[in-house]
Design an enzyme around this catalytic site. Structure first.
Site, PDB file in Angstrom:
ATOM      1  N   GLU A  44      40.749 -48.267   9.062  1.00 42.00           N
ATOM      2  CA  GLU A  44      41.013 -48.647   7.672  1.00 42.00           C
ATOM      3  C   GLU A  44      42.466 -48.357   7.372  1.00 42.00           C
ATOM      4  OE1 GLU A  44      38.792 -46.652   4.544  1.00 42.00           O
ATOM      5  OE2 GLU A  44      39.544 -48.103   3.072  1.00 42.00           O
ATOM      6  N   CYS A 241      36.861 -48.575   2.079  1.00 46.70           N
ATOM      7  CA  CYS A 241      36.963 -48.966   0.668  1.00 46.70           C
ATOM      8  C   CYS A 241      37.926 -50.114   0.430  1.00 46.70           C
ATOM      9  CB  CYS A 241      37.388 -47.766  -0.164  1.00 46.70           C
ATOM     10  SG  CYS A 241      36.134 -46.489  -0.250  1.00 46.70           S
ATOM     11  N   ASN A 372      30.762 -52.972   2.654  1.00 41.84           N
ATOM     12  CA  ASN A 372      31.212 -51.726   3.281  1.00 41.84           C
ATOM     13  C   ASN A 372      30.257 -50.593   2.942  1.00 41.84           C
ATOM     14  OD1 ASN A 372      32.820 -49.623   4.448  1.00 41.84           O
ATOM     15  ND2 ASN A 372      33.562 -49.172   2.390  1.00 41.84           N
ATOM     16  N   GLU A 373      30.588 -49.833   1.910  1.00 39.06           N
ATOM     17  CA  GLU A 373      29.742 -48.688   1.577  1.00 39.06           C
ATOM     18  C   GLU A 373      29.056 -49.020   0.265  1.00 39.06           C
ATOM     19  OE1 GLU A 373      31.573 -44.777   0.639  1.00 39.06           O
ATOM     20  OE2 GLU A 373      30.820 -44.234   2.624  1.00 39.06           O
TER      21      GLU A 373
END
Ligand code: AHR
Length: 665
Positions: A44, A241, A372-373
């Protein structure tokens, strides 16, 4: 990694029984195939991992497109902006992808300049290495000459050259190389303009010539090499993120990251202000490292590409914006088009684009993360729409689905049950927790449904202080606790098909999050103990999991030890991984159902001080050491040093079990 060739007396084989604990290994009972993807990487652009990190661009704000367009620039010799000599032109109304450029207007025999201080501590120059400066410009009124200087920290000129500009009214890129006569760790670039005329400049860029694979405008070779050395099974990108962004408008849009640099619309990173203690207002994503470069890097380091796409939701820790389901079409189209970009033949629209960028052959992408999350009913709803469309068109691509940010809390259990009911391909679980949690949970996957979705442990890292603390350290204790957990992953390789530590990179002054696997500054980098744990598991992943038991039970903390074993059918070897989490030596008798013979290898990452860390100043305070010893027969004594991960590679005296090489998820 240190290597010593030693014949170790205390490790030689004894054929008699010992009084120590007895560990038994059944080399002929294959419990699971080791997936080729088991140990991989999470990348990331956080902590300056991309811009200011692995992307080797040395000029910060090279295109003047930052919200404050003079960020990292100074006019020279005095502030010139308000005089109309140097002017930032904003063209965002007509060109949102490339909103700003710099105009220099000289109407006398005057001299002005622009000085760039680079990312964080400044530019790092190596004596004798060529640096490539690229100027993207157009001539409004020809007559300006350009000179280029490299400065040391003490403002001494250590390199100089000049550029004779073409008489072009259209935007052109022109390159010149400059070689410093001395090294500098905190240098600067000065571009001087002389003469009379008007010049528009859209980009001033400087790259070292020794990039990864010597690609122009490429990646830092030292940092990519560290990734290659991990022999990763996959590379997850671009996050994290940043896939979601703190608002939908700041989400990662892969189509904005390919092709000409000036078409890659820069975005302020979610990490610019997300961590109050470590604000980095100048953190922008230039996307110089974009999706084509990510796929290319995966190919280079032989890692399966695993892109993650936005699912119509911004980061749920931030604004948590959600796109209405009836407006999701562009997001779903982006996902479908990405598969075509990666895998389509050159007669497809996006396959042709890939070919035009230099890669006619498909990238053969097999994995795609949808979200993603993310978590909750909105995610479940969006995911269904994405999944139906992706599966209808590309059933062969395995989809990875998220379960939020933590384990066994309602957020997780809700998503887990939804995904199991839907028979998801792969479920992504994230763990940022204490070393104790990682030790206590090495048996987490023992009870998972063997016929359910595969598990991707997509982000995990032990925290030495507390989750989110700026005091977290990459010390040996955290690394060994991750190793304990990883023995559990390995034992359950029939359920867990992939795992990646997170985050991967951090700049020693430009970071927002700690701990991280690899730390660097603009000159050098170092591996953490956690890196070595990842590497020791990955390069010793083997092909088949076999039982390693004490009193008939998996070794998950008895006498402070954790252990697992694999066969490497290709090398006809048995590989034992044994973690000693105590401050004293642990001696075991290891009893096999097959003979081993000849030279064996013992690699250990050990230190009696579990708090030991590596740093830029002491990059090798802790590193693995390898010793060679001789073994014969079916039983031997092994003494694990205090606070250690030990990898024993033993040559089997016979044929390892038949079976296909490491399976894919
Ligand atoms: O790894 C750092 C962050 O942790 C990632 O961006 C996010 O997915 C998780 O919350």
């Amino acid at each position: 990694m240190k290597r010593t060739l030693l014949i170790l007396g205390f490790l030689t084989i004894a054929m008699s029984a010992f009084s120590q604990d007895i560990y038994t290994v059944s080399t002929k009972t294959v419990k699971a195939k080791v997936p080729a993807t088991l140990w991989g990487l999470f990348f990331e652009d956080i902590n300056r991992a991309a811009d200011g990190g692995v992307y080797a661009e040395m000029v910060e704000n090279r295109s003047f497109d930052f919200p404050k367009p003079m960020t990292a620039w100074q006019t020279w010799p005095r502030p010139q902006l308000r005089d109309g000599i140097l002017m930032v032109i904003n063209q965002s109304a007509v060109n949102a992808a490339d909103p700003k450029y710099m105009q220099v207007s000289l109407n006398a025999k005057d001299t002005v300049g622009l000085m760039n201080s680079g990312f964080d501590e400044g530019m790092s120059f190596k004596k004798g290495l060529a640096y490539n400066l690229t100027l993207r410009y157009r001539q409004v009124a020809p007559g300006i000459h350009v000179r280029i200087f490299l400065f040391s920290a003490k403002n001494q000129v250590i390199g100089r050259t000049s550029l004779v500009l073409k008489d072009s009214k259209e935007w052109v890129n022109q390159e010149v190389s400059v070689t410093p006569t001395d090294s500098a760790r905190t240098g600067k670039l000065l571009v001087i303009f002389e003469g009379a005329g008007k010049l528009d400049m859209d980009r001033i860029s400087l790259f070292p010539s020794d990039t990864w694979k010597n690609r122009k405008g490429g990646l830092r070779a030292d940092l990519v090499q560290k990734l290659a050395d991990l022999k990763p099974g996959f590379l997850r990108f671009p996050g994290g993120c940043i896939v979601e962004g703190n608002q939908i408008v700041h989400r990662y849009q892969w189509k904005h990251t390919i092709g000409n640099l000036e078409d890659r619309e820069p975005v302020q990173s979610i990490w610019a202000d997300d961590v109050p203690e470590r604000q980095t207002p100048d953190y922008m994503e230039s996307f110089g490292l974009g999706f084509y470069e990510y796929f290319q890097a995966c190919e280079d380091i032989k890692a399966e590409p695993l892109p993650i796409i936005n699912v119509g939701m911004s980061c749920q820790f931030d604004a948590a914006e959600v796109v209405p389901t009836n407006e999701l079409e562009p997001y779903i189209t982006d996902a479908l088009d990405l598969v075509e970009f990666a895998n389509g033949d050159i007669n497809t629209y996006w396959g042709k684009k890939r070919a035009e960028l230099g890669h006619p052959a498909p990238f053969n992408m097999k994995l795609l993360g949808v979200g993603n999350e993310n978590w909750g009913p909105q995610y479940a709803e969006h995911l269904k729409l994405f999944t139906d469309r992706l599966k209808a068109k590309y059933p062969e691509v395995k989809l990875i689905n998220a379960t939020g940010y933590s384990r066994n809390i309602p957020v997780f259990t809700y998503m887990d049950s939804v995904l199991r009911a839907r028979k998801a391909d792969i479920i992504d679980e994230h763990f940022y927790d204490t070393p104790k949690w990682f030790m206590d949970n090495s048996n987490r996957y023992d009870t998972y449904d063997r016929n359910g979705p595969k598990i991707f442990v997509g982000e995990y890292a032990a925290q030495s202080d507390r989750i989110g603390s700026m005091k977290n350290k990459n010390n040996l204790l955290t690394a060994l606790s991750e190793a304990c957990f990883m023995t559990g992953i390995e034992r359950n390789a029939d359920v867990v098909s992939m795992a990646s530590y997170a985050p991967l990179f951090a700049h020693v002054t430009g970071w927002q999050w700690t701990p991280n696997l690899i730390w660097f500054d603009n000159t050098t980098s170092y591996n953490t103990p956690n890196y070595y744990v990842q590497q020791l598991f990955s390069v010793n992943k083997g092909t088949d999991v076999v039982p390693l038991l004490k009193d008939g039970k998996a070794i998950c903390g008895q006498d402070s030890c954790w252990a697992s074993a694999v066969i490497d059918r290709n090398a006809n070897a048995l590989i034992i991984k044994l973690v000693n989490m105590s401050g004293s030596v642990r001696s075991e008798s290891i009893r096999l159902d097959a003979g081993v013979t000849g030279e064996a290898q013992w690699t250990s990452l050990a230190n009696p001080n579990a708090g030991v860390v590596n740093t830029i100043a002491r990059p090798d305070a802790i590193q693995p050491e390898t010793k060679i010893f001789t073994v014969k027969g079916k039983e031997f004594k092994f003494s694990a040093p205090p606070f250690s991960l030990n990898i024993l590679v033993l040559k089997l005296n016979g044929v390892a079990p038949e079976g296909p090489a490491g399976s894919k998820p």
